[in-house]
Design an enzyme around this catalytic site. Sequence first.
Site, mmCIF file in Angstrom:
data_model
loop_
_atom_site.group_PDB
_atom_site.id
_atom_site.type_symbol
_atom_site.label_atom_id
_atom_site.label_comp_id
_atom_site.label_asym_id
_atom_site.label_seq_id
_atom_site.Cartn_x
_atom_site.Cartn_y
_atom_site.Cartn_z
ATOM 1 N N SER A 58 0.833 -1.201 0.000
ATOM 2 C CA SER A 58 0.000 0.000 0.000
ATOM 3 C C SER A 58 0.871 1.256 0.000
ATOM 4 C CB SER A 58 -0.950 -0.050 1.207
ATOM 5 O OG SER A 58 -1.972 0.900 1.096
ATOM 6 N N ASP B 288 -9.187 -5.560 -4.827
ATOM 7 C CA ASP B 288 -8.694 -4.485 -3.973
ATOM 8 C C ASP B 288 -9.593 -3.250 -4.120
ATOM 9 O OD1 ASP B 288 -7.157 -2.522 -2.625
ATOM 10 O OD2 ASP B 288 -5.293 -3.551 -3.159
ATOM 11 N N HIS C 87 -7.317 -5.901 -0.510
ATOM 12 C CA HIS C 87 -6.101 -5.138 -0.220
ATOM 13 C C HIS C 87 -5.150 -5.902 0.694
ATOM 14 C CE1 HIS C 87 -3.812 -1.518 -0.424
ATOM 15 N NE2 HIS C 87 -3.955 -1.192 0.852
#
Length: 270
Positions: free
Chosen positions: A98, A222, A250
Amino acid sequence: MGYYVRVEPDVKIYVEDINPTGKKTILFIHGWPLSHMAYEYQFDKLSQMGYRCIGIDTRGFGKSDKPESGYSYNRLADDVRAVVDILELQDITLGGHSMGGATAIRYMARHNGCGVSKLALFGAAAPSLTMRKDFPYGLPKEDVTTLIEGTYNDRPQMLRNFGDQLLFQHVTQPLSDWFFQLGLEAAGWATAACATTFRDESLFKDLEKINVPTLILHGIHDKVCLFPLAEVMQREIKNSKLVPFEYSGHGLFYEEQAKFNKELTEFIEE
């Protein structure tokens, strides 16, 4: 083994160093708004396979110091450089999830990949987490602004709402609570400042400067860093490989941890 590394005169970063004598080193950068503990299921297995696993808590998160400033991609990349220099790391695989993936990309561009022989990106927030002119693939900027406002008004509720978007597969309530607690360890101002960074900053030019083999692991479901971002990264990063995770959102490092660990270790050994 846990210890602190001083990255500025008044800022120390927490480092967890598992199996320091391992055959090869992986330096993990966690995503927003978690800590190095998010990689628990990599540390458990990969260290047993003989790898040295180093997890750092980004400033403002986990056990690291929580200064009022210093949350741009440049500063976060400089923090990573300080860890690499002080630990004298060489020939490592740098992995980031991320916002941690975005930080890893900025590190490669800003510090010419110092000490890094391979790069691994997990649901990375790059080249832009948000939509921009001529870049329609990210989230609306207003969605991130809502996260920032929620951080200042009711951070626990914001974290609960964000946690609902983190995973695609159903998980137990205790595990959901665990992710929630990791987010609560951060400072509110750091949580908001980092969200401002991934809303407003971008890494389009950084992708062109990556010159090491790169593995891109990304969940097709995601909802935070949308899958088209991975396709853009694969096109723009030379010598890169994209592996879609069909049953992940995610949190692919947990949702498909066996596949995640297999793809990562095979990449390291290539």
